[in-house]
Design a protein around this motif. Sequence first.
Motif, PDB file in Angstrom:
ATOM      1  N   GLY A 119       0.994  -1.061  -0.029  1.00 61.99           N
ATOM      2  CA  GLY A 119      -0.169   0.283  -0.382  1.00 61.99           C
ATOM      3  C   GLY A 119       0.593   1.300   0.226  1.00 61.99           C
ATOM      4  O   GLY A 119       2.307   1.214   0.173  1.00 61.99           O
ATOM      5  N   TRP A 120      -0.387   2.067  -0.080  1.00 62.71           N
ATOM      6  CA  TRP A 120       0.897   3.734   0.331  1.00 62.71           C
ATOM      7  C   TRP A 120      -0.160   4.570   0.853  1.00 62.71           C
ATOM      8  O   TRP A 120      -0.888   4.290   1.205  1.00 62.71           O
ATOM      9  CB  TRP A 120       0.554   4.345  -1.860  1.00 62.71           C
ATOM     10  N   PHE A 121       0.698   5.144   1.640  1.00 63.68           N
ATOM     11  CA  PHE A 121       0.317   6.170   2.820  1.00 63.68           C
ATOM     12  C   PHE A 121       1.018   8.027   2.211  1.00 63.68           C
ATOM     13  O   PHE A 121       2.422   7.151   1.555  1.00 63.68           O
ATOM     14  CB  PHE A 121       0.435   5.314   4.212  1.00 63.68           C
ATOM     15  N   ARG A 122       0.407   8.984   2.894  1.00 62.97           N
ATOM     16  CA  ARG A 122       1.564   9.683   2.272  1.00 62.97           C
ATOM     17  C   ARG A 122       1.273  10.494   4.380  1.00 62.97           C
ATOM     18  O   ARG A 122       0.045  10.802   4.581  1.00 62.97           O
ATOM     19  CB  ARG A 122       0.842  10.578   1.063  1.00 62.97           C
ATOM     20  N   ARG A 123       2.127  11.270   3.849  1.00 65.86           N
ATOM     21  CA  ARG A 123       2.126  12.357   4.934  1.00 65.86           C
ATOM     22  C   ARG A 123       2.741  14.028   4.594  1.00 65.86           C
ATOM     23  O   ARG A 123       3.674  14.475   4.316  1.00 65.86           O
ATOM     24  CB  ARG A 123       3.406  12.068   6.422  1.00 65.86           C
ATOM     25  N   ALA A 124       1.748  14.770   5.057  1.00 68.96           N
ATOM     26  CA  ALA A 124       2.291  15.648   4.405  1.00 68.96           C
ATOM     27  C   ALA A 124       2.768  16.784   6.050  1.00 68.96           C
ATOM     28  O   ALA A 124       2.305  16.342   6.460  1.00 68.96           O
ATOM     29  CB  ALA A 124       0.792  16.598   4.039  1.00 68.96           C
ATOM     30  N   ALA A 181       4.140   0.596   1.951  1.00 67.73           N
ATOM     31  CA  ALA A 181       4.258  -0.362   2.473  1.00 67.73           C
ATOM     32  C   ALA A 181       3.709  -2.032   2.078  1.00 67.73           C
ATOM     33  O   ALA A 181       2.949  -1.892   1.648  1.00 67.73           O
ATOM     34  CB  ALA A 181       3.480  -0.268   3.348  1.00 67.73           C
ATOM     35  N   ALA A 182       4.206  -2.600   3.100  1.00 62.71           N
ATOM     36  CA  ALA A 182       4.531  -4.326   2.551  1.00 62.71           C
ATOM     37  C   ALA A 182       3.482  -4.576   3.792  1.00 62.71           C
ATOM     38  O   ALA A 182       4.341  -5.119   4.900  1.00 62.71           O
ATOM     39  CB  ALA A 182       5.622  -4.369   2.104  1.00 62.71           C
ATOM     40  N   HIS A 183       2.539  -5.615   3.641  1.00 60.98           N
ATOM     41  CA  HIS A 183       1.541  -6.746   4.415  1.00 60.98           C
ATOM     42  C   HIS A 183       1.971  -7.367   4.329  1.00 60.98           C
ATOM     43  O   HIS A 183       1.842  -8.408   3.265  1.00 60.98           O
ATOM     44  CB  HIS A 183       0.270  -5.815   4.874  1.00 60.98           C
ATOM     45  N   SER A 225      -6.329   0.019   5.199  1.00 63.92           N
ATOM     46  CA  SER A 225      -5.971   1.155   5.728  1.00 63.92           C
ATOM     47  C   SER A 225      -5.301   1.868   6.693  1.00 63.92           C
ATOM     48  O   SER A 225      -5.467   2.594   7.407  1.00 63.92           O
ATOM     49  CB  SER A 225      -7.421   2.658   5.265  1.00 63.92           C
ATOM     50  N   HIS A 226      -5.215   0.509   7.136  1.00 62.26           N
ATOM     51  CA  HIS A 226      -4.262   0.662   8.684  1.00 62.26           C
ATOM     52  C   HIS A 226      -3.064   0.903   8.788  1.00 62.26           C
ATOM     53  O   HIS A 226      -2.834  -0.434   8.514  1.00 62.26           O
ATOM     54  CB  HIS A 226      -5.248  -0.165   9.498  1.00 62.26           C
ATOM     55  N   ALA A 227      -2.294   1.730   9.057  1.00 63.90           N
ATOM     56  CA  ALA A 227      -1.092   1.682   9.053  1.00 63.90           C
ATOM     57  C   ALA A 227      -0.189   0.970   9.986  1.00 63.90           C
ATOM     58  O   ALA A 227       0.846   0.166   9.253  1.00 63.90           O
ATOM     59  CB  ALA A 227      -0.294   3.079   8.983  1.00 63.90           C
TER      60      ALA A 227
END
Length: 122
Positions: free
Chosen positions: A32-37, A94-96, A104-106
């Motif tokens: 997945g992909w997550f982002r942080r501004a 990220a990889a699970h 959707s849960h980091a």
Amino acid sequence: QVSLAESEGGSVLAGGSLRLSCTASITPYAMGWFRRAPGQEREFVAAITLNRGDEHYGDAVKGRFAISRDKDKRTVYLQMNNLKVDDTATYSCAAHDGGFYYASHASTYQFWGQGTQVTVSS
């Protein structure tokens, strides 16, 4: 241990497109992909299971971003279209690979890339 190699991000004008890729050293169950501004909390962007290709998207990107995978290459792609200034952030792959999975849960992802910067200007 799983290593994740992310492609470089980039800078683009609002309305433009970018594609990110992330290659894993093994074939995990999902990526997945997550982002942080700056000054913001981490936000879920998109995820996909490597075998079945089940896709999930965060509300902010639905209809604009598309995630895909090449299982043989252990690679996922994030095609980002109609980019907005608010999409500016550091994007992390990220990889699970085992245990309870909630896209959707980091916290359900065990392995993370270094992050790559995406900047959208008006």
